[in-house]
Design a protein around this motif. Structure first.
Motif, PDB file in Angstrom:
ATOM      1  N   PRO A   1      10.711  20.523  28.244  1.00  0.00           N
ATOM      2  CA  PRO A   1      11.140  19.037  28.329  1.00  0.00           C
ATOM      3  C   PRO A   1      12.332  18.823  27.686  1.00  0.00           C
ATOM      4  O   PRO A   1      12.523  19.428  26.711  1.00  0.00           O
ATOM      5  N   ILE A   2      13.113  17.604  28.069  1.00  0.00           N
ATOM      6  CA  ILE A   2      13.966  17.084  27.652  1.00  0.00           C
ATOM      7  C   ILE A   2      13.694  15.835  26.626  1.00  0.00           C
ATOM      8  O   ILE A   2      13.297  14.869  27.451  1.00  0.00           O
ATOM      9  N   GLY A   3      13.738  16.093  25.463  1.00  0.00           N
ATOM     10  CA  GLY A   3      13.418  14.857  24.751  1.00  0.00           C
ATOM     11  C   GLY A   3      11.989  14.312  24.987  1.00  0.00           C
ATOM     12  O   GLY A   3      10.952  15.267  25.317  1.00  0.00           O
ATOM     13  N   GLY A   4      11.792  13.055  24.961  1.00  0.00           N
ATOM     14  CA  GLY A   4      10.275  12.511  25.451  1.00  0.00           C
ATOM     15  C   GLY A   4      10.365  12.219  27.114  1.00  0.00           C
ATOM     16  O   GLY A   4       9.321  11.199  27.331  1.00  0.00           O
ATOM     17  N   THR A   5      11.202  12.636  27.892  1.00  0.00           N
ATOM     18  CA  THR A   5      11.436  12.050  29.106  1.00  0.00           C
ATOM     19  C   THR A   5      10.643  13.182  30.411  1.00  0.00           C
ATOM     20  O   THR A   5      10.164  14.239  29.800  1.00  0.00           O
ATOM     21  N   THR A   6      10.805  12.802  31.170  1.00  0.00           N
ATOM     22  CA  THR A   6      10.207  13.678  32.358  1.00  0.00           C
ATOM     23  C   THR A   6      11.161  14.672  32.817  1.00  0.00           C
ATOM     24  O   THR A   6      10.915  15.379  33.696  1.00  0.00           O
ATOM     25  N   ALA A   7      12.364  14.737  32.151  1.00  0.00           N
ATOM     26  CA  ALA A   7      13.134  15.567  32.743  1.00  0.00           C
ATOM     27  C   ALA A   7      12.971  16.915  32.128  1.00  0.00           C
ATOM     28  O   ALA A   7      12.504  17.015  30.764  1.00  0.00           O
ATOM     29  N   TRP A   8      13.457  17.873  32.413  1.00  0.00           N
ATOM     30  CA  TRP A   8      13.141  19.472  31.891  1.00  0.00           C
ATOM     31  C   TRP A   8      14.444  20.265  32.357  1.00  0.00           C
ATOM     32  O   TRP A   8      15.208  20.042  33.050  1.00  0.00           O
ATOM     33  N   THR A   9      14.274  21.330  31.480  1.00  0.00           N
ATOM     34  CA  THR A   9      15.376  22.263  31.596  1.00  0.00           C
ATOM     35  C   THR A   9      14.435  23.679  31.662  1.00  0.00           C
ATOM     36  O   THR A   9      13.483  24.101  30.962  1.00  0.00           O
TER      37      THR A   9
END
Length: 350
Positions: free
Chosen positions: A26-34
């Motif tokens: 995850p990217i930070g506490g967001t729903t984005a990811w890598t």
């Protein structure tokens, strides 16, 4: 621009996700990811030399087939060529099966009648546009709207402020609040800053609510300066680091006379260090590239590494690097010889 979707999953293959590929973070506490390795798309924007449309498509297809699902681009890369090629490739792929990051801070202004190429800025493309620095709120929105048009997408997952070295105050006071509003509106999932230094990103981490830092060349086998303040601050604040420039612009990929380090010819002492790193890695049966790609992933603040790719062979190699077995004894020897500080977390062996 429209709102984004929710968190994706790794289950099944109906959405086009390769469950055997690089794992997601995850990217930070967001729903984005890598994915743990992301595709750096400057190369398919003709960085330094021309790449054909077919070569770019083969590079992207190979990366996709090997499970790489995160792609990083920018208007700067080939005056929009990278975004256009990436968008064409992704057009028929399921939108929730991948993540895209792009950047703001340089507007592309048409340059009618211009002749020549863009090699002065590093890209083998016609100089049909000129770049204009703009970290104003309006500039952020205009840049993102133009990127979405070139990509053919209605949203991107991560937007980075691109190299605001000489524009830090405007980036903090105008560009960042604009990105914060776009995130609140659901237009983007995560926001951050991308730079090849640590001081300004540390300010963003401590003074704003960014989600990510794309850190180029400052947490590598040759340069661990990010470990002093930036990475600990990111860890405390829940900010994800995406480590770019893991080969320090080429030296750690192939240490030889004439190799580049931070975009210039490597100084003799730096070249000698890289050659020694290669000798140690080879003694343990590990390519230097594999150790260089794996090293940043040992730090708990690092969500993934970004590797610039321009060919199918490079995409295959990048995926293989993540899978290469690295014995703990390699990291131990690097520490004993002083190449890694005691504070650098062990990347592990698998």
């Amino acid at each position: 621009m429209s709102t984004g979707g929710g968190r994706t999953t790794d289950s099944g293959t109906a959405d086009g996700t390769d469950t055997t590929g690089p794992t997601r973070a995850p990217i930070g506490g967001t729903t984005a990811w890598t994915t743990r390795i992301a595709f750096g798309a400057a190369g398919i924007g003709n960085l330094y030399r021309e790449v054909t449309d077919a070569e770019a498509e083969r590079a992207l297809t190979t990366a996709w087939d090997r499970g790489i699902r995160s792609f990083d681009t920018a208007p700067h890369y080939g005056l929009g060529l990278s975004e256009r090629r990436l968008g064409a490739f992704l057009r028929d792929r399921p939108r929730d099966a991948y993540t895209v990051s792009t950047k703001v801070g340089r507007l592309l202004v048409p340059a009618p009648g211009a002749t020549g190429d863009d090699l002065a800025d590093g890209f083998a493309v016609p100089a049909t546009y000129r770049r204009a620095w703009d970290f104003s709120a309006d500039g952020v929105r205009r840049s993102l709207e133009a990127s979405l048009e070139r990509l053919g997408l209605d949203r991107v997952d991560i937007v980075y402020l691109h190299d605001p070295d000489d524009h830090a105050e405007q980036a903090l006071n105008e560009a960042y609040p604009a990105l914060e509003r776009l995130r609140a509106e659901g237009v983007v999932r995560a926001v951050g800053v991308g730079m090849n230094q640590t001081a300004v990103p540390t300010r963003f981490v401590t003074d704003t609510d960014i989600d990510a830092v794309l850190l180029a060349g400052r947490y590598t086998l040759l340069d661990q300066s990010g470990l002093a303040e930036l990475l600990p601050a990111a860890r405390r604040r829940g900010v994800s680091i995406v480590a770019g420039g893991v080969f320090n612009s080429g030296l750690l990929a192939d240490p030889r006379p004439g190799a580049t380090y931070d975009y210039a010819a490597a100084p003799p002492e730096t070249l000698a260090r890289a050659v020694r790193l290669r000798e140690i890695c080879e003694r343990h049966g590990v390519p230097l590239r594999a150790a260089a790609a794996r090293f940043p992933l040992g730090h708990p603040a690092v969500a993934g590494v970004l590797i610039g790719l321009r060919s199918a062979a490079e995409a295959t190699d990048a995926a293989d690097l993540l899978a290469h077995e690295i014995p703990p004894a390699l990291w131990e020897e690097l520490r004993r010889e002083g190449h890694l500080p005691a504070a650098a977390p062990d990347p592990g062996h698998g």
